[in-house]
Structures are given as C-alpha cells and as structure tokens.
Design an enzyme around this catalytic site. Structure first.
Site, short mmCIF file in Angstrom:
data_model
loop_
_atom_site.label_atom_id
_atom_site.label_comp_id
_atom_site.label_asym_id
_atom_site.label_seq_id
_atom_site.Cartn_x
_atom_site.Cartn_y
_atom_site.Cartn_z
N VAL A 46 -0.11 -2.16 0.15
CA VAL A 46 0.14 -1.23 1.24
C VAL A 46 -0.29 -1.85 2.57
O VAL A 46 -1.37 -2.43 2.67
CB VAL A 46 -0.60 0.11 1.01
CG1 VAL A 46 -0.28 1.10 2.15
CG2 VAL A 46 -0.21 0.72 -0.33
N LYS A 64 4.48 0.70 1.72
CA LYS A 64 4.09 0.31 0.38
C LYS A 64 5.14 -0.64 -0.20
O LYS A 64 6.28 -0.25 -0.42
CB LYS A 64 3.95 1.54 -0.51
CG LYS A 64 3.51 1.25 -1.94
CD LYS A 64 3.34 2.57 -2.70
CE LYS A 64 2.88 2.33 -4.13
NZ LYS A 64 2.70 3.61 -4.86
N ASP A 150 -2.35 10.25 -12.28
CA ASP A 150 -3.36 9.30 -11.78
C ASP A 150 -4.20 9.94 -10.68
O ASP A 150 -4.44 9.35 -9.63
CB ASP A 150 -2.68 8.02 -11.27
CG ASP A 150 -3.63 6.83 -11.25
OD1 ASP A 150 -4.70 6.91 -11.88
OD2 ASP A 150 -3.31 5.83 -10.59
#
Length: 503
Positions: A46, A64, A150
């Site tokens: 990123v 990103k 996540d």
C-alpha cells in the site's frame, strides 16, 4: 505466452466480466503520483498517492498494489458503502499491475495507535467508543451477507475525525460460502477454532475475531505475541485457551468476550447482541466501579489471579519476581529451572532457561530475579554465579560474587541466593553457606564485601540505603549502609561492615 501471464490475463478477464456494473472508476497510471509506502502484506503493498481527477481537483488517496489479483476483493469492496469501512474509489488496471485506489486514513492502524500508548490503558469511555466503531462495520457486513474473515487491529484504520474504518477484504467471503471448506489464510492470533480444526468457516467467525480486538483495546497487548502458529493452534484447540481477561475488566465486557470465544460457533452472540452490550456505556461503567470496589474489599485483586498460561507454562514454586523495562513480569520458576515471562495481564510470553552457562549436569534452582539499569536480567540459582541475560532473554554471561574474606566464589561450596539492587544500580548478592554479602557493579566487577553471622536468604535495600536481610532461621535483620546494626529480632547481632575490594 507464459503460463503465469496466461493465468494473470484470465484473472483480469474475470474481474472485467464480474465488475462491469460495479460502482468505481477506472483510471490511468498517469493520473496517480505515488508517494511513500504505507505498508506491505503477503499479497499487496500500500502506498500513499495523489490522484489527479481533473485540472483543478486532486485527492490524497491510498493505493493498494495487488501482488496476486483477487476478483472477489474488488467485487465485494465495490458493493460496500459504510462510514466505518474504507471505500474503494477507483481501479487501475495496466497489466501486469493492478491497483485499488481507496480513501486515505491518515491516523494509521488501530494496532499502531495502541502500541503508541506505551502501556497507558484506554479510559473506559474511549474503549467502549472504539469497540462500538469496530462492531458497526460487522453489522453492515452481516446485512450484506459478507464475512470479512480477517478482523484484527491492524486492519482497522483511523481516519480524520478519529473514525475507525475496517479495511483489507482480500480474503473476504460471501456468507453462502461460509460452511464450505475454506483456504486457511487468516491471522492465527485472531483466528476462530473452527478454521484451525477443519478449515471450515462459520457465520459467526468474525465475532470471535472481534472479541480479540476488544481484548486488545482492554490490554493494549498483541494476542499470543511471539508464539509460532502451531503453538497457537495447540493452545486454542487443544487446551481451549483464550487471551486472559484482566481481573479489572467490567463484568459485561468480560462476559461478552467469553461468549465471543465460544468453541461452538452456534453459542456466540449475534452482532446486535454485541452492540447492545458495548453501546450501554453507563451499565459498563457502573459494573466496573462495583467490581473494583468488591475486589478491594474481598482482597481478590491479587497478582496470582492474573498469572496464567497453558499447562506447559504453569508456575511451580514461584520464588523471585521482577518487572522488566517493557512491563513484563519475570518469575523465577524454581522447579522448572526457568524464568517465566508474563505480560501484566497474565499471558505467558516466553521461558528463559537458567541452566545455560552451567556445567552439564549442574542443577539450577532460580531464586532471585533483578533487572539492571540497561534492562538486563540478573538471577541467582543456588550456584556460585550470578547469571546475566539480555533484555530479550538471551544468555549473555555469568560472574562470581568475589569475597576477599572467603577467597573466591569459584569455590564449589559457594551458594549464591539473595539478590537485590541499591539506588546506585549496584547489585547486592548474598552467599548463604559462607555468610557474606557482596556489592557489584552492573558489569559484575566487585566493589565491596560484608562478612555476616547469618545466612542471607533474601535481601532488600530501602530508599535510605539501609539493608534488610532475612535469614534461613526466618529472622529479619536491618543494617545501615556501613553495615552497622539498625534493628534485629535477636539480642545477638554482629556489627557488619562492608570492606572494599582492594585487589
């Protein structure tokens, strides 16, 4: 065409087919001016960049770069529009490069914010505010039938106005896929046990991970820090272990964490139940005050309530104790011949083998632990040496406590036990068999010795440099800095005096 190039082309084609109606722009590389790197993961890097949208309009963004194109990430992010989720603004597709242009969050990650507090725990009101912000995007995702998979503190970013935003949908899934086998590519300390056991996701998978994030807000610590993935799996699945809840955690939040971490995912709370608890700040505050008063009154605010760990790390005969420069609790584990290191919340972090530096077959019984001014760990263990370890716990050296009155402590009959430190940072070491106390600098060099008539089992130094000695007969003696008697439990008390090492 090479196989990898063909695979990449197919991925791009799939993205174009699946996202033809998605709500984002496609931009050219010339519209972006790349700046510094913000972070790197296993599948992406990123950057901060300036997006030139027109002659008069420029916007600071996060870009990103995907090392591996994931069609589902773009598909999912293009559908999302929530104030607590990082928004996808545009896509740059110039083979072999593929970039996601997203809103920039200048405050860094939640994990870095907690690290910067250096142990200064969050006020309860702020904790509840952040916990609620962390839960709101999960409620939205549940309504959108999406599982993030996540959820962790590094994936919450802080935007302008101190708004918490969830990011990184690289492994997100649609709920309809959750009960099927899944790729095990999540972060172990936050991972729910069902994924560890049989590689299956559950509809409440994110709830388990969210509970770990709330624990981070409570403790400021990283869950299972420093442990290998296989050890974490063994503890969570084999020992049914979870991050230790601090004793001063308000009861509503403590109960919520236990429910979030249920091994049976059916028993975990819904996101609405989570928000109901977290949003009622008054109830949490009242419970915190009541619990704290009860702990003080009944004497339950005890360190041993906080020390815990897996079965392999339970303390047996904890003797000496010290706190290192990171705030970790170092405990001499007599039976195990180790110094066990715990966080202040009781999470076992590491073990230091006190047999290192000794002759093979020599038994080590760690007795006293002290931290020197440079963070080094010093221990006595009934041998003739004081052993020194680096702040990270690596064995560094050993040195004998030299006594001019008793020759050298290299004598096999020497037994060092008591250990303390004075205001000058000098170490005082007690030898119980030959009955003397010696002073040493941090590098082990001998300063002075004092012959005494008792066995110095434990030592302490007051702010006035007075030495307190407890002996094997369970009597306590006090001497001043010159070694003269200041007080004693007995009438027969020798006048001790330090004698400088003139060798």
């Amino acid at each position: 065409m090479k196989p990898q190039e063909y695979g990449h082309l197919c991925s791009v084609i799939i993205i174009l087919l699946n996202t033809s109606m998605m709500a984002y722009l496609k931009v050219k590389r010339s519209a972006l001016t790349f700046g510094r790197e913000l972070g790197e993961g296993g599948f992406s890097t990123v950057y901060q960049a300036t997006w030139k949208q027109s002659l008069l309009k420029r916007q600071e963004v996060a870009v990103k770069r995907l090392h591996k194109v994931n069609p589902s990430e773009v598909e999912i992010m293009s559908k999302l529009d929530h104030p607590n989720i990082v928004k996808l603004l545009a896509v740059l597709d110039e083979s072999p490069d593929y970039f996601l242009i997203m809103e920039l969050c200048t405050g860094g990650s939640l994990r870095s914010y907690l690290d910067q507090r250096h142990g200064n725990r969050l006020p309860l009101d702020q904790l509840c505010h952040l916990a609620k912000q962390a839960a709101l995007p999960l409620k939205y995702l549940r309504e959108m039938e999406i599982l993030h998979k996540d959820v962790k503190s590094p994936n919450y970013l802080i935007a302008k106005g101190k708004i918490l935003k969830l990011t990184d949908f690289g492994i997100a899934k649609n709920l309809k896929e959750t009960m099927s086998n899944a790729t095990q590519s999540a972060s172990y300390p936050w991972m729910a046990p069902e994924l560890m056991k049989d590689l299956k996701l559950s509809p409440t998978y994110d709830i388990h991970s969210y509970g770990v994030v709330v624990w981070e807000l409570l403790t400021l610590e990283v869950p299972f820090q420093g442990l290998e993935p296989q050890v974490i799996v063994m503890r969570i699945c084999g020992d049914n272990e979870r991050p230790p809840i601090p004793p001063d955690c308000p009861r509503p939040i403590a109960d919520l964490l236990r429910k979030c971490w249920e091994a049976d995912w059916h028993k975990r709370p819904s996101i609405d139940e989570v928000l109901s608890v977290i949003s009622d700040r008054q109830a949490v505050a009242v419970a915190a005050k009541t619990d704290r008063q009860r702990q003080i009154l009944d004497g339950s605010w005890m360190l041993e309530r906080k020390i815990c760990g897996s079965a392999a790390c339970l303390l047996t005969k904890p003797y000496g104790i010290a706190v290192n420069h990171q705030g970790d609790v170092c405990v001499a584990n007599w039976d195990a011949a180790k110094v066990q290191v715990y966080s202040q919340q009781g999470m076992h972090k590491s073990s230091i083998d006190t047999k290192l530096g000794l002759k093979p077959g020599t038994r080590s019984w760690p007795r006293e632990v002290r931290i020197s001014s440079d963070g080094s760990l010093c221990i006595t263990d009934y041998t003739q040496f004081v052993k020194v370890y680096s702040p990270a716990g690596w064995y560094r050296e050993k040195w004998p406590a030299v006594s001019p009155q008793n020759k050298s402590s290299a004598d096999e009959d020497t037994c060092l036990v008591g250990l303390t430190m004075d205001a000058k940072g000098q170490l005082l070491v007690g030898e119980i068999k030959k009955r003397y106390i010696s002073k040493h600098k941090g590098d082990g060099s001998h300063v002075a010795s004092m012959k005494i008539g008792i066995e110095p089992w434990s030592l302490a130094v007051t702010s006035e440099d007075t030495i307190i000695i407890s002996d094997w007969d369970m009597s306590m003696h006090i001497v001043d800095s010159t070694g003269q008697s200041a007080a004693s439990h007995t009438d027969e008390f020798a006048k001790y005096a330090f004698q400088e090492n003139r060798s």
